[in-house]
Motif scaffolding. Structure first.
Motif, PDB file in Angstrom:
ATOM      1  N   GLY A 145       0.826  -1.205   0.000  1.00 18.23           N
ATOM      2  CA  GLY A 145       0.000   0.000   0.000  1.00 18.23           C
ATOM      3  C   GLY A 145       0.861   1.254   0.000  1.00 18.23           C
ATOM      4  O   GLY A 145       0.565   2.234  -0.700  1.00 18.23           O
ATOM      5  N   PHE A 146       1.962   1.213   0.783  1.00 20.17           N
ATOM      6  CA  PHE A 146       2.878   2.357   0.812  1.00 20.17           C
ATOM      7  C   PHE A 146       3.564   2.528  -0.543  1.00 20.17           C
ATOM      8  O   PHE A 146       3.735   3.656  -1.027  1.00 20.17           O
ATOM      9  CB  PHE A 146       3.922   2.159   1.908  1.00 20.17           C
ATOM     10  N   ALA A 147       3.957   1.410  -1.170  1.00 17.63           N
ATOM     11  CA  ALA A 147       4.596   1.485  -2.489  1.00 17.63           C
ATOM     12  C   ALA A 147       3.648   2.105  -3.517  1.00 17.63           C
ATOM     13  O   ALA A 147       4.045   2.971  -4.314  1.00 17.63           O
ATOM     14  CB  ALA A 147       5.037   0.095  -2.939  1.00 17.63           C
ATOM     15  N   ALA A 148       2.388   1.670  -3.484  1.00 19.80           N
ATOM     16  CA  ALA A 148       1.407   2.250  -4.405  1.00 19.80           C
ATOM     17  C   ALA A 148       1.180   3.726  -4.092  1.00 19.80           C
ATOM     18  O   ALA A 148       1.009   4.554  -5.002  1.00 19.80           O
ATOM     19  CB  ALA A 148       0.088   1.480  -4.314  1.00 19.80           C
ATOM     20  N   GLY A 149       1.191   4.071  -2.795  1.00 20.57           N
ATOM     21  CA  GLY A 149       1.022   5.468  -2.412  1.00 20.57           C
ATOM     22  C   GLY A 149       2.171   6.338  -2.888  1.00 20.57           C
ATOM     23  O   GLY A 149       1.967   7.492  -3.296  1.00 20.57           O
ATOM     24  N   VAL A 150       3.399   5.795  -2.847  1.00 25.15           N
ATOM     25  CA  VAL A 150       4.556   6.537  -3.352  1.00 25.15           C
ATOM     26  C   VAL A 150       4.390   6.817  -4.844  1.00 25.15           C
ATOM     27  O   VAL A 150       4.631   7.936  -5.321  1.00 25.15           O
ATOM     28  CB  VAL A 150       5.858   5.760  -3.080  1.00 25.15           C
ATOM     29  N   LEU A 151       3.964   5.789  -5.593  1.00 27.22           N
ATOM     30  CA  LEU A 151       3.748   5.983  -7.028  1.00 27.22           C
ATOM     31  C   LEU A 151       2.644   7.011  -7.278  1.00 27.22           C
ATOM     32  O   LEU A 151       2.759   7.861  -8.171  1.00 27.22           O
ATOM     33  CB  LEU A 151       3.390   4.651  -7.689  1.00 27.22           C
ATOM     34  N   GLY A 152       1.577   6.928  -6.477  1.00 23.34           N
ATOM     35  CA  GLY A 152       0.499   7.901  -6.630  1.00 23.34           C
ATOM     36  C   GLY A 152       0.954   9.312  -6.305  1.00 23.34           C
ATOM     37  O   GLY A 152       0.604  10.271  -7.004  1.00 23.34           O
ATOM     38  N   ALA A 153       1.757   9.452  -5.236  1.00 22.44           N
ATOM     39  CA  ALA A 153       2.248  10.780  -4.854  1.00 22.44           C
ATOM     40  C   ALA A 153       3.206  11.338  -5.900  1.00 22.44           C
ATOM     41  O   ALA A 153       3.162  12.529  -6.228  1.00 22.44           O
ATOM     42  CB  ALA A 153       2.932  10.709  -3.491  1.00 22.44           C
ATOM     43  N   LEU A 154       4.084  10.469  -6.434  1.00 15.12           N
ATOM     44  CA  LEU A 154       4.995  10.928  -7.485  1.00 15.12           C
ATOM     45  C   LEU A 154       4.227  11.303  -8.750  1.00 15.12           C
ATOM     46  O   LEU A 154       4.570  12.277  -9.435  1.00 15.12           O
ATOM     47  CB  LEU A 154       6.028   9.839  -7.797  1.00 15.12           C
ATOM     48  N   GLY A 155       3.190  10.526  -9.058  1.00 13.53           N
ATOM     49  CA  GLY A 155       2.353  10.875 -10.204  1.00 13.53           C
ATOM     50  C   GLY A 155       1.659  12.207 -10.005  1.00 13.53           C
ATOM     51  O   GLY A 155       1.585  13.030 -10.926  1.00 13.53           O
ATOM     52  N   ALA A 156       1.149  12.433  -8.788  1.00 21.20           N
ATOM     53  CA  ALA A 156       0.513  13.721  -8.490  1.00 21.20           C
ATOM     54  C   ALA A 156       1.519  14.859  -8.588  1.00 21.20           C
ATOM     55  O   ALA A 156       1.201  15.954  -9.073  1.00 21.20           O
ATOM     56  CB  ALA A 156      -0.115  13.682  -7.097  1.00 21.20           C
ATOM     57  N   PHE A 157       2.759  14.601  -8.147  1.00 21.67           N
ATOM     58  CA  PHE A 157       3.800  15.627  -8.238  1.00 21.67           C
ATOM     59  C   PHE A 157       4.116  15.950  -9.697  1.00 21.67           C
ATOM     60  O   PHE A 157       4.235  17.123 -10.076  1.00 21.67           O
ATOM     61  CB  PHE A 157       5.060  15.148  -7.520  1.00 21.67           C
ATOM     62  N   CYS A 158       4.243  14.904 -10.526  1.00 26.82           N
ATOM     63  CA  CYS A 158       4.535  15.133 -11.946  1.00 26.82           C
ATOM     64  C   CYS A 158       3.391  15.877 -12.623  1.00 26.82           C
ATOM     65  O   CYS A 158       3.622  16.786 -13.434  1.00 26.82           O
ATOM     66  CB  CYS A 158       4.787  13.797 -12.650  1.00 26.82           C
ATOM     67  N   LEU A 159       2.161  15.505 -12.282  1.00 26.71           N
ATOM     68  CA  LEU A 159       1.016  16.175 -12.895  1.00 26.71           C
ATOM     69  C   LEU A 159       0.918  17.622 -12.430  1.00 26.71           C
ATOM     70  O   LEU A 159       0.618  18.525 -13.219  1.00 26.71           O
ATOM     71  CB  LEU A 159      -0.268  15.419 -12.558  1.00 26.71           C
ATOM     72  N   THR A 160       1.189  17.853 -11.140  1.00 24.84           N
ATOM     73  CA  THR A 160       1.200  19.228 -10.631  1.00 24.84           C
ATOM     74  C   THR A 160       2.261  20.053 -11.341  1.00 24.84           C
ATOM     75  O   THR A 160       2.023  21.202 -11.733  1.00 24.84           O
ATOM     76  CB  THR A 160       1.472  19.234  -9.116  1.00 24.84           C
ATOM     77  N   SER A 161       3.446  19.462 -11.533  1.00 30.89           N
ATOM     78  CA  SER A 161       4.522  20.170 -12.223  1.00 30.89           C
ATOM     79  C   SER A 161       4.158  20.431 -13.679  1.00 30.89           C
ATOM     80  O   SER A 161       4.456  21.496 -14.228  1.00 30.89           O
ATOM     81  CB  SER A 161       5.819  19.356 -12.142  1.00 30.89           C
ATOM     82  N   ALA A 162       3.507  19.451 -14.321  1.00 29.07           N
ATOM     83  CA  ALA A 162       3.106  19.639 -15.716  1.00 29.07           C
ATOM     84  C   ALA A 162       2.131  20.801 -15.855  1.00 29.07           C
ATOM     85  O   ALA A 162       2.248  21.622 -16.773  1.00 29.07           O
ATOM     86  CB  ALA A 162       2.472  18.357 -16.256  1.00 29.07           C
ATOM     87  N   MET A 163       1.181  20.897 -14.936  1.00 31.26           N
ATOM     88  CA  MET A 163       0.185  21.960 -15.013  1.00 31.26           C
ATOM     89  C   MET A 163       0.757  23.310 -14.605  1.00 31.26           C
ATOM     90  O   MET A 163       0.192  24.351 -14.935  1.00 31.26           O
ATOM     91  CB  MET A 163      -1.010  21.613 -14.123  1.00 31.26           C
ATOM     92  N   SER A 164       1.873  23.309 -13.886  1.00 30.55           N
ATOM     93  CA  SER A 164       2.430  24.560 -13.356  1.00 30.55           C
ATOM     94  C   SER A 164       3.555  25.123 -14.203  1.00 30.55           C
ATOM     95  O   SER A 164       4.018  26.228 -13.944  1.00 30.55           O
ATOM     96  CB  SER A 164       2.944  24.340 -11.924  1.00 30.55           C
ATOM     97  N   THR A 165       4.025  24.384 -15.198  1.00 33.00           N
ATOM     98  CA  THR A 165       5.180  24.838 -15.972  1.00 33.00           C
ATOM     99  C   THR A 165       4.817  25.251 -17.389  1.00 33.00           C
ATOM    100  O   THR A 165       5.708  25.491 -18.203  1.00 33.00           O
ATOM    101  CB  THR A 165       6.253  23.734 -16.028  1.00 33.00           C
ATOM    102  N   PHE A 166       3.528  25.331 -17.710  1.00 38.45           N
ATOM    103  CA  PHE A 166       3.131  25.841 -19.018  1.00 38.45           C
ATOM    104  C   PHE A 166       3.518  27.313 -19.127  1.00 38.45           C
ATOM    105  O   PHE A 166       3.409  28.071 -18.167  1.00 38.45           O
ATOM    106  CB  PHE A 166       1.616  25.707 -19.217  1.00 38.45           C
ATOM    107  N   ILE A 167       3.985  27.705 -20.298  1.00 38.54           N
ATOM    108  CA  ILE A 167       4.192  29.118 -20.575  1.00 38.54           C
ATOM    109  C   ILE A 167       2.841  29.687 -20.993  1.00 38.54           C
ATOM    110  O   ILE A 167       2.331  29.399 -22.065  1.00 38.54           O
ATOM    111  CB  ILE A 167       5.232  29.324 -21.689  1.00 38.54           C
ATOM    112  N   GLY A 168       2.258  30.487 -20.135  1.00 35.38           N
ATOM    113  CA  GLY A 168       0.916  30.986 -20.390  1.00 35.38           C
ATOM    114  C   GLY A 168      -0.113  30.143 -19.660  1.00 35.38           C
ATOM    115  O   GLY A 168       0.161  29.549 -18.619  1.00 35.38           O
ATOM    116  N   LYS A 169      -1.308  30.060 -20.227  1.00 30.31           N
ATOM    117  CA  LYS A 169      -2.417  29.366 -19.582  1.00 30.31           C
ATOM    118  C   LYS A 169      -2.184  27.862 -19.569  1.00 30.31           C
ATOM    119  O   LYS A 169      -1.813  27.273 -20.584  1.00 30.31           O
ATOM    120  CB  LYS A 169      -3.719  29.680 -20.326  1.00 30.31           C
TER     121      LYS A 169
END
Length: 201
Positions: A88-112
């Motif tokens: 469960g912890f291993a899956a949670g780590v993957l989920g948290a890293l995925g959330a981090f990557c998605l957050t970074s993807a949405m936050s690094t766009f130039i513009g909207k």
């Protein structure tokens, strides 16, 4: 339907995760992403990530403990119960890293931010990786599975390129109307031309 309940939960997952990106775009400050320290009026991508962690804390830990109690489960995570916590912890780590990557993807766009571009890649890619993991685990991959992966890639491109990106820029009346000539400009030009002809003769 034999698998009605699992399918309903899967649809609930698709609904929540499908709205994850469009919701996350509102957690980004206006303007382009900062290249250095965040502007005093803005913030870094890590601040929304803390909010995501708080949501996991409230829903996953507190909600999980309440659900365990309602199911009559024990609160032991040792011995025979250890795999529940470990994997469960291993899956949670993957989920948290995925959330981090998605957050970074949405936050690094130039513009909207453009969730309509990011989300098809996320979910189409997730389906493909799950299928490849299953094929590697079982040591075989059917030809139609390869066709499905190819069609998934085509679907990602079609969805991302044809999803509405919001209203386009409509030229205003001042942009579409040519500026009127200044009064007297034509007459001055004609007089200058006549003077030049007189000098030449």
């Amino acid at each position: 339907m034999k698998h009605q309940l699992p399918i309903l939960f899967a649809l609930g997952t698709a609904l929540c995760w499908g709205l994850y990106g469009p919701t996350l775009q509102h957690a980004r400050p206006g303007g382009s992403p900062p290249l250095g320290p965040p502007d005093p009026a803005g913030w870094s991508p890590f601040k929304p990530y803390v909010g995501i962690g708080l949501a996991y804390l409230v829903i996953a830990i507190i909600g999980g403990l309440v659900a365990m109690k309602l199911k009559g489960d024990s609160f032991s995570f040792s011995d025979a119960q250890a795999p529940a916590l470990k994997w469960g912890f291993a899956a949670g780590v993957l989920g948290a890293l995925g959330a981090f990557c998605l957050t970074s993807a949405m936050s690094t766009f130039i513009g909207k931010p453009q969730p309509q571009l990011v989300m098809p890649i996320v979910f189409g890619g997730a389906v493909t990786i799950t299928a490849l993991h299953s094929a590697i685990s079982h040591g075989s991959m059917k030809p139609m599975m390869a066709v499905g992966i190819l069609l998934t890639a085509v679907g990602i491109v079609l969805v991302a390129s044809n999803t509405s990106h919001g209203p386009t820029h409509t030229p205003t009346e001042t942009e579409t109307t040519a500026p009127a000539p200044v009064a007297g400009t034509a007459e001055v030009g004609e007089a200058t031309a006549r003077d030049n002809e007189g000098l030449e003769t």
